[in-house]
Write a protein that holds these residues in place. Structure first.
Motif, mmCIF file in Angstrom:
data_model
loop_
_atom_site.group_PDB
_atom_site.id
_atom_site.type_symbol
_atom_site.label_atom_id
_atom_site.label_comp_id
_atom_site.label_asym_id
_atom_site.label_seq_id
_atom_site.Cartn_x
_atom_site.Cartn_y
_atom_site.Cartn_z
ATOM 1 N N GLY A 69 47.949 47.689 -18.851
ATOM 2 C CA GLY A 69 46.950 47.628 -17.790
ATOM 3 C C GLY A 69 47.575 47.447 -16.420
ATOM 4 O O GLY A 69 47.203 48.132 -15.472
ATOM 5 N N LEU A 70 48.562 46.541 -16.330
ATOM 6 C CA LEU A 70 49.179 46.312 -15.027
ATOM 7 C C LEU A 70 49.951 47.537 -14.565
ATOM 8 O O LEU A 70 49.957 47.870 -13.376
ATOM 9 C CB LEU A 70 50.086 45.083 -15.084
ATOM 10 C CG LEU A 70 49.340 43.751 -15.090
ATOM 11 C CD1 LEU A 70 50.321 42.603 -15.197
ATOM 12 C CD2 LEU A 70 48.504 43.593 -13.835
ATOM 13 N N ALA A 71 50.586 48.239 -15.522
ATOM 14 C CA ALA A 71 51.296 49.466 -15.151
ATOM 15 C C ALA A 71 50.310 50.479 -14.586
ATOM 16 O O ALA A 71 50.574 51.125 -13.556
ATOM 17 C CB ALA A 71 52.007 50.041 -16.370
ATOM 18 N N LEU A 72 49.155 50.602 -15.239
ATOM 19 C CA LEU A 72 48.134 51.533 -14.752
ATOM 20 C C LEU A 72 47.646 51.124 -13.366
ATOM 21 O O LEU A 72 47.511 51.966 -12.473
ATOM 22 C CB LEU A 72 46.949 51.564 -15.717
ATOM 23 C CG LEU A 72 47.103 52.398 -16.975
ATOM 24 C CD1 LEU A 72 45.877 52.265 -17.843
ATOM 25 C CD2 LEU A 72 47.314 53.849 -16.600
ATOM 26 N N ILE A 73 47.428 49.805 -13.190
ATOM 27 C CA ILE A 73 46.918 49.337 -11.899
ATOM 28 C C ILE A 73 47.942 49.614 -10.802
ATOM 29 O O ILE A 73 47.595 50.019 -9.688
ATOM 30 C CB ILE A 73 46.568 47.835 -11.972
ATOM 31 C CG1 ILE A 73 45.358 47.640 -12.885
ATOM 32 C CG2 ILE A 73 46.256 47.282 -10.597
ATOM 33 C CD1 ILE A 73 45.040 46.200 -13.177
ATOM 34 N N ALA A 74 49.229 49.433 -11.152
ATOM 35 C CA ALA A 74 50.275 49.712 -10.156
ATOM 36 C C ALA A 74 50.222 51.175 -9.733
ATOM 37 O O ALA A 74 50.337 51.512 -8.547
ATOM 38 C CB ALA A 74 51.648 49.367 -10.736
ATOM 39 N N GLU B 133 42.218 58.259 -13.047
ATOM 40 C CA GLU B 133 40.892 57.636 -13.078
ATOM 41 C C GLU B 133 40.382 57.544 -14.515
ATOM 42 O O GLU B 133 39.849 56.512 -14.941
ATOM 43 C CB GLU B 133 39.924 58.470 -12.236
ATOM 44 C CG GLU B 133 38.536 57.900 -12.212
ATOM 45 C CD GLU B 133 37.583 58.745 -11.396
ATOM 46 O OE1 GLU B 133 38.031 59.479 -10.501
ATOM 47 O OE2 GLU B 133 36.373 58.661 -11.661
ATOM 48 N N ALA B 134 40.580 58.633 -15.287
ATOM 49 C CA ALA B 134 40.146 58.641 -16.683
ATOM 50 C C ALA B 134 40.849 57.536 -17.450
ATOM 51 O O ALA B 134 40.231 56.779 -18.207
ATOM 52 C CB ALA B 134 40.458 59.996 -17.313
ATOM 53 N N SER B 135 42.167 57.430 -17.220
ATOM 54 C CA SER B 135 42.954 56.435 -17.924
ATOM 55 C C SER B 135 42.463 55.021 -17.617
ATOM 56 O O SER B 135 42.299 54.185 -18.504
ATOM 57 C CB SER B 135 44.403 56.613 -17.503
ATOM 58 O OG SER B 135 45.148 55.534 -17.889
ATOM 59 N N MET B 136 42.202 54.760 -16.320
ATOM 60 C CA MET B 136 41.765 53.423 -15.914
ATOM 61 C C MET B 136 40.398 53.083 -16.505
ATOM 62 O O MET B 136 40.183 51.975 -17.002
ATOM 63 C CB MET B 136 41.700 53.407 -14.377
ATOM 64 C CG MET B 136 41.863 52.062 -13.756
ATOM 65 S SD MET B 136 43.480 51.370 -14.060
ATOM 66 C CE MET B 136 43.025 49.692 -14.421
ATOM 67 N N LYS B 137 39.488 54.066 -16.471
ATOM 68 C CA LYS B 137 38.159 53.825 -17.047
ATOM 69 C C LYS B 137 38.258 53.567 -18.540
ATOM 70 O O LYS B 137 37.617 52.661 -19.078
ATOM 71 C CB LYS B 137 37.269 55.048 -16.814
ATOM 72 C CG LYS B 137 36.637 55.082 -15.460
ATOM 73 C CD LYS B 137 35.713 56.273 -15.333
ATOM 74 C CE LYS B 137 35.008 56.242 -13.997
ATOM 75 N NZ LYS B 137 34.364 57.495 -13.664
ATOM 76 N N TYR B 138 39.080 54.382 -19.206
ATOM 77 C CA TYR B 138 39.248 54.231 -20.646
ATOM 78 C C TYR B 138 39.820 52.863 -20.955
ATOM 79 O O TYR B 138 39.367 52.170 -21.878
ATOM 80 C CB TYR B 138 40.172 55.334 -21.152
ATOM 81 C CG TYR B 138 40.162 55.546 -22.639
ATOM 82 C CD1 TYR B 138 39.128 55.080 -23.432
ATOM 83 C CD2 TYR B 138 41.184 56.242 -23.263
ATOM 84 C CE1 TYR B 138 39.122 55.294 -24.790
ATOM 85 C CE2 TYR B 138 41.178 56.466 -24.625
ATOM 86 C CZ TYR B 138 40.148 55.977 -25.379
ATOM 87 O OH TYR B 138 40.142 56.192 -26.726
ATOM 88 N N PHE B 139 40.809 52.449 -20.141
ATOM 89 C CA PHE B 139 41.452 51.159 -20.386
ATOM 90 C C PHE B 139 40.452 50.019 -20.252
ATOM 91 O O PHE B 139 40.338 49.169 -21.130
ATOM 92 C CB PHE B 139 42.620 50.964 -19.418
ATOM 93 C CG PHE B 139 43.193 49.590 -19.476
ATOM 94 C CD1 PHE B 139 43.962 49.207 -20.561
ATOM 95 C CD2 PHE B 139 42.944 48.668 -18.486
ATOM 96 C CE1 PHE B 139 44.472 47.934 -20.653
ATOM 97 C CE2 PHE B 139 43.455 47.393 -18.559
ATOM 98 C CZ PHE B 139 44.218 47.027 -19.650
#
Lengths: 93, 380
Positions: A69-74, B133-139
């Protein structure tokens, strides 16, 4: 001696706070923290009913989730310049 | 069991090969590994464990999942030089296999996480803003659903009867049943097409298998599940009507099919062969559509981009039309028999209202699929 059900109640309250946070907060980092709060509420309940093995697995998985999650947020911050959840409005329909 | 061991080995090998920059070997490692894992499902060797059960049911699901992944992988021509994701795909497949074979609730939780966490990364592996965006929503939504599922498990351990209900809701989220479907179209649209195909085939079937296994433990949520199934069928079909994006369109079509499969899940183990057949028919139909569309030189997500495809690529179009008509349920293609079985079982149990809605949903979705097919024949 604190009775078991009080831990259950506390766990439920913490879980509700986490759920509310996920639903109403706009910052992705805070949302991630709220999800962690939900997982830890579950841990509290599981410890109170003597399921320690389960708790270890949840802690491990939560750590994995946070790292992804943090990697994605970065990446989001680098690309959009903000971590506000309302930037994710391009996909809809 | 052996299949899981082989897949784990292949996943680790694939990661090492990537670290050593053996890019051109990776396609072979993963491809041969998938075939070997499929062969390994026929090996009787089992390590004794109380967490997993390898009966005929789980082995059949496992073969189906590995088979679909292998075909999907072999059809994918665009990944040349993009093999960093192979290991994640394999690990996600291991999660899917575990989801069909768990016999302890802890294993269900781990299977869902092993399935999902690589997918969060895979969904975001594209270059575009949409992919991220898709990845973040999915996460966010995926972790939220997992937390709800865990809360259900914890309540179950604490002796609260509503616990199993939350587990079912968490699983329905993974299946993509209405009203827990909101993430599905966004994530499918934003992800790279080969991972969209993986999600809509392997992940959906694995989630259905997991839900069926969980309910086989004796939790009676038949009315709830049938209710969810009925609204999924009809809403999935209706929302597909006005889509302009192929992936989003496939997402809604998948939601509608998930509804049909949920009916079979709700009816219990008696109709298990029909559920298997439905999953096979749905998987094959989606595989043909995604496989052929993904095999084009440039995948364009707009449905309009397929205008007049029949006159440019007749052979590809015929395959595509067969896949679409099978998904629509036109006889004599497999999709027809799958839908017919759902209707027959439901009718047999005296659920006339469900049959009515299912017929209506099939009608709407047939229209939706024919509309798609007609685009291929429009001359520019």
């Amino acid at each position: 001696m604190i009775p078991t059900y009080s831990y259950l109640v506390l766990g439920c309250i913490l879980f509700s706070i986490g759920t509310l946070g996920v639903l109403i907060r706009r910052n992705v980092v805070i949302v991630l923290m709220c999800i962690e709060l939900m997982l830890n509420a579950v841990n509290l309940i599981l410890v109170s009913v003597c399921e320690p093995v389960f708790v270890f697995f949840i802690m491990m998985v939560a750590a994995v989730e946070v790292s992804v999650g943090l990697a994605l947020i970065a990446r989001v911050y680098r690309k959009f310049g903000t971590t506000d959840i309302s930037t994710f409005g391009q996909l809809k329909g | 069991m052996t299949a899981i061991l082989v897949l784990s080995g292949v996943g680790i090998l694939s990661m090492i090969a990537d670290a050593l920059q053996l890019g051109r070997w990776m396609r072979w490692i993963t491809g041969i590994g998938l075939v070997a894992a499929f062969a390994a499902t026929f090996c009787p060797f089992v390590i004794p464990t109380t967490m997993l059960v390898f009966d005929e049911t789980s082995l059949t699901w496992t073969r189906m999942l590995i088979g679909f992944t292998a075909v999907l992988y072999s059809l994918d021509r665009h990944s040349d030089g993009h093999h960093h994701h192979d290991a994640l795909l394999i690990f996600s497949l291991i999660g899917a296999v575990l989801m069909t074979a768990f016999s302890h609730i802890l294993m269900l939780f781990l299977a869902i996480e092993i399935l999902s966490i690589p997918l969060y990364v895979l969904a975001g592996s594209g270059d575009s803003h949409h992919s991220l965006e898709a990845s973040m929503k999915y996460f966010i939504l995926g972790s939220f659903a997992t937390a709800i599922l865990l809360f259900g498990i914890a309540l179950g351990y604490a002796g609260v009867p509503a616990g199993a209900l939350l587990v079912v809701i968490g699983l329905c989220f993974k299946v993509g049943a209405v009203p827990f479907h909101l993430w599905v179209p966004d994530v499918y649209e934003g992800s790279p097409v080969r991972f969209t195909a993986f999600m809509s085939i392997v992940v959906k079937i694995a989630a259905i298998a997991g839900l069926a296994r969980f309910l086989s433990w004796g939790f009676g949520y038949r009315p709830l599940l049938i209710g969810l199934a009925v609204i999924s069928m009809i809403i999935g079909a209706l929302l597909a009507l006005h889509q302009t994006s192929i992936k989003r369109w496939m997402a809604y079509s998948g939601i509608s099919h998930a509804g049909f499969m949920l009916v079979l899940v709700a009816l219990g183990e008696v109709v298990f062969p029909s559920l298997l057949f439905y999953a096979l028919a749905y998987g094959m139909g989606s595989l043909v559509v995604f496989g052929l569309l993904g095999a084009q030189d440039q995948f364009d997500d707009r449905i309009d981009s397929l205008t007049g495809l029949f006159f440019r690529h007749p052979a590809l179009s015929v395959g595509l039309i067969l896949g679409l008509l099978s998904l629509a349920g036109i006889p004599p293609l497999p999709g027809f028999f799958a839908k017919f079985l759902v209707l027959a079982h439901t009718w047999h149990l005296g659920l006339g209202g469900v049959v009515g809605v299912a017929l209506l949903a099939s009608l709407v979705s047939t229209f939706v699929y024919l509309k798609f097919v007609s685009v291929l024949f429009i001359r520019k």
